[in-house]
Design a protein around this motif. Sequence first.
Motif, PDB file in Angstrom:
ATOM      1  N   THR A 289       0.847  -1.176   0.000  1.00 12.67           N
ATOM      2  CA  THR A 289       0.000   0.000   0.000  1.00 12.67           C
ATOM      3  C   THR A 289       0.880   1.222   0.000  1.00 12.67           C
ATOM      4  O   THR A 289       2.060   1.160   0.279  1.00 12.67           O
TER       5      THR A 289
ATOM      6  N   SER B 203       0.739   5.767   0.765  1.00 14.58           N
ATOM      7  CA  SER B 203      -0.034   6.847   1.366  1.00 14.58           C
ATOM      8  C   SER B 203      -0.884   7.536   0.333  1.00 14.58           C
ATOM      9  O   SER B 203      -0.630   7.457  -0.871  1.00 14.58           O
TER      10      SER B 203
ATOM     11  N   GLU C 164      -3.883   3.627  -0.002  1.00 16.20           N
ATOM     12  CA  GLU C 164      -3.885   3.107   1.367  1.00 16.20           C
ATOM     13  C   GLU C 164      -5.308   2.726   1.765  1.00 16.20           C
ATOM     14  O   GLU C 164      -6.253   3.459   1.501  1.00 16.20           O
TER      15      GLU C 164
ATOM     16  N   ILE D  53      -7.973   2.841   4.053  1.00 13.29           N
ATOM     17  CA  ILE D  53      -8.424   3.582   5.226  1.00 13.29           C
ATOM     18  C   ILE D  53      -9.809   3.107   5.640  1.00 13.29           C
ATOM     19  O   ILE D  53     -10.041   2.707   6.773  1.00 13.29           O
TER      20      ILE D  53
ATOM     21  N   SER E 263     -11.387   5.744   1.561  1.00 15.97           N
ATOM     22  CA  SER E 263     -10.291   5.446   0.627  1.00 15.97           C
ATOM     23  C   SER E 263     -10.729   4.569  -0.537  1.00 15.97           C
ATOM     24  O   SER E 263     -10.121   4.614  -1.608  1.00 15.97           O
TER      25      SER E 263
ATOM     26  N   GLU F 178      -6.788  -7.345   8.865  1.00 20.70           N
ATOM     27  CA  GLU F 178      -7.314  -6.539   7.768  1.00 20.70           C
ATOM     28  C   GLU F 178      -8.685  -7.009   7.309  1.00 20.70           C
ATOM     29  O   GLU F 178      -9.089  -6.755   6.174  1.00 20.70           O
TER      30      GLU F 178
ATOM     31  N   ARG G 198      -6.818   8.220  10.772  1.00 19.61           N
ATOM     32  CA  ARG G 198      -6.313   6.987  10.158  1.00 19.61           C
ATOM     33  C   ARG G 198      -5.433   7.305   8.956  1.00 19.61           C
ATOM     34  O   ARG G 198      -4.408   6.657   8.736  1.00 19.61           O
ATOM     35  N   ARG G 199      -5.843   8.284   8.177  1.00 19.40           N
ATOM     36  CA  ARG G 199      -5.073   8.628   6.985  1.00 19.40           C
ATOM     37  C   ARG G 199      -3.725   9.263   7.354  1.00 19.40           C
ATOM     38  O   ARG G 199      -2.698   8.962   6.741  1.00 19.40           O
TER      39      ARG G 199
ATOM     40  N   PRO H  13      -1.373   6.042   9.550  1.00 19.52           N
ATOM     41  CA  PRO H  13      -1.740   4.638   9.308  1.00 19.52           C
ATOM     42  C   PRO H  13      -0.986   3.674  10.207  1.00 19.52           C
ATOM     43  O   PRO H  13      -1.474   2.571  10.469  1.00 19.52           O
TER      44      PRO H  13
ATOM     45  N   GLY I 144      -2.703   0.116  11.391  1.00 19.24           N
ATOM     46  CA  GLY I 144      -2.423  -0.957  10.445  1.00 19.24           C
ATOM     47  C   GLY I 144      -2.360  -2.319  11.086  1.00 19.24           C
ATOM     48  O   GLY I 144      -2.549  -2.486  12.306  1.00 19.24           O
TER      49      GLY I 144
END
Length: 907
Positions: free
Chosen positions: A8, A10, A25, A27, A56, A600, A810-811, A814, A818
């Motif tokens: 991933t 940014s 990414e 998010i 995202s 995830e 979160r952005r 990360p 994560g």
Amino acid sequence: MQNSFGSTASADAAECREGQRVQPERIATCRLQLHPGFTLDDAAEVVPYLARLGISHVYLSPILQAVRGSTHGYDVVDPSRVNNELGGEPARQRLCAALEAAGMGLVLDIVPNHMAVAGDQNPWWWDVLENGPSSRFAMHFDVDWESSEERWPNKVLLPVLGDHYGRVLEAGEIRLQYEGGLFDLAYYEHRFPLDPSSLNDLLDRAGRATGIDFLGFLAESCARLPQPWLTGPDSAERRHRDQGVIRQLLDEITRDDPAAGEAIAAEVARINADPDALDALIEKQNYRLAWWRTAGRDLGYRRFFDINDLAGLRQEREDVFQAVHALPVRWVAEGSVHGLRVDHPDGLRDPGQYFSQLRRACPDTWIVAEKILEPGERLPGNWPIAGTTGYDFLNRVQGLFADPAGEAPLTRLFEELTGEEADYPGLVYESKRQVLKDLLGSELNRLSSLFVDICERHRRHRDYTRHELYLALLEVAACFPLYRTYVCPRDDGVTAADIASVETAIELAGTRRPELDNELLQFLRDLLLLRIPGEHETELALRFQQLTGPAMAKGVEDTALYRFHRLTALNEVGGDPGRFGISVDEFHEASARARTLHPEAMLATSTHDTKRSEDVRARLLLLSEIPETWATGVRGWMRQNARHRTGEWPDPAIEYLYYQTLVGAWPIDVERMTAYMEKAAREAKQQTSWTQPQEGYEQALRAFVAGTLSDPGFREALESFLRPLVAPGRTNSLAQTLIKLTAPGVPDLYQGSELWDLSLVDPDNRRPVDFATRARLLEELQHLTPAQIQARADEGLPKQWLVHQALALRRSHPEWFGPDAAYTPLRASGERASHVVAYLRGDGVLVLVPRLVLGLGGDWRDTRMTVPSGTWHNRLSGMTLQGGEHPVAEILAAFPVALLAREEATP
């Protein structure tokens, strides 16, 4: 950052570099429901808003060609093209361009288990009906050609008629048609092809009537076609080649020679006027037209649950996999699709093999499965995917807000009002048994026939009757404790979990039905665990797994959950209404386990399949805290509304559901409420049903809804009861939303749920979303203080503010969220510490939310939270505080939940 399912980057780098598309990414995802009224271009229009909100990835319902007018897209008819009602391939490309410009990604919902078989819309199914077992696609569908009834060998049963076949035929409702070289049968909106090899008599009569020798030649050519049951590759290819030529020549002669066209039209008219002649022609086809009710016992193909128009696919075949997945795999390879949501993998013959195949085709793609995990069940370890779509999380997080102290009084109230025993396991058993017999009878009968063949091969078991074998399968399936096992004939293909599930079901079946021979049950156990070798024996085990899933889905999700009304907030997909909430420690343990096993996975609180939206459930959960107040209120409403009933209707159980629904979804109009109650009553299958609707009962139900909702006295009583619940319900909603946005996993927002959304089950939750208003409110949020946001709570601003701030965090960080970020439970101290849920993510985020808020009464007393050292900024209230011990009341003074971020780590 790097994870086990691909790299991933940014958001700042989510642009094309050196001609390559970079994965955005992960998010958060936002699920959008596409249909002809909300197309791919409409989705592209909301991309800028979703990007500003912090999403995202747009997560789309299925986009491949579905049945005309489909409102959901799961009825795919052609996987080789994008749905033209959604805008087709050009619209898909426009959406991808909009996403790329916004630095966002795309997640697609794919449907590997089944296809819709609607008339001439599905070219594969049309070819199967036209050519029978010799069709190029005969093995694409899960059709039992070899075990079809002796009455119709090598035929597909098509249960589409509104009455018995003979009655429909003699009424002239089935008609032969000819156009452009093609003959077909028409029955209202349905179309069915004719096998070209069955046309020789028709064409021969037309040729003799006109003296046109060429028609006679075509008749002889039809007669010489390889018959449908000849399935060798040479004969099948010759059949397809020759019938194409025949069709072309027939079209040419009927266009070029009016006499030929007139002769065929006359022959068609003659056959349509003679039921015996039409019946003789239909008997030559590769299908048998039948009354729709025959599907309950005699259907020869696997369906999606009990839906006759959705036929199961043999996804275990390489050619089927390649044909169904060609477009999604290509889009993944080109970089325009970044994730796949797999619909209903439990319907597949071998989900583990399927996911391995999909992983090989899409090695770096985020893949999640719509797998329903029962409490205590874990995702199979050999599935190379990120996790589930989040029903396990949904039920885990909402369990925090159910007060265990309310279980006993709500149980007593349920039994008092309905006259039913609150025995949920018993209800599940009876519901599953009912649907297995009534809705899934065809599947059960197919399995019984196979069981009979197996027993004939084993001398100790050959004397069991078909009925005994049927009952054994019925009882074990009804007693199965989860959706299915995953046994397979590969090495290590039977796990300890599989063994435990089968043995539990066998034991329960023997207990519930002691008349069943124990030796027969033990034989069935060994078959289901692949302990007895043989092709048929293995086939039974694999097919049984494809039966228990639909039995659970139809018996629990679509029956028991509409009958058990103790606290309907708990009646959710993948949930167990018999379990009344979970403790904070249990929640933390489950979250830590999720971080280890599936960091995830998708996290959901509302989906297109949930029975109630997250906000409806958040409000209803409050009833567990005030069972006595609720009991007083609902008893009064029942007395007050007795005048709106029609005799004994509606029954007390459905009336109790009605009041809970009003509390959860208010304000709601008569039209929405009536539609929901009618669906709920039919799903319950007690007073009425989808297959046997009882108009008298349903009319009484409609009149009750209309009468009560137009009754000023009742409305005032309802609203008076609700007033003190609205704000606490919103606090519950904010709490579970913040947990979703910060817990281990990838949060998903269902369309429109960033504001308060009091939707019920589909189709209510597919109503249009006002994205323009949401975009305007998001813009206004940037200029408001937390106090001003709270003052506009009725507009949903607190929830949108929470979503926006959490996703922004979160952005920007990360590493705090994560797959490698730690999850550390925190515990408050003081008299009301049990009302706090708190944890750290990574080393930079502290989440704190209240639970069981009615019990708090706004008074935290001496409850305190120790904040780790450093300077912390509450992204929701604007407060800054130093590490150390702080009163929880102080932390939550300006906003109902807290999202604290370390300031010194903020760039």
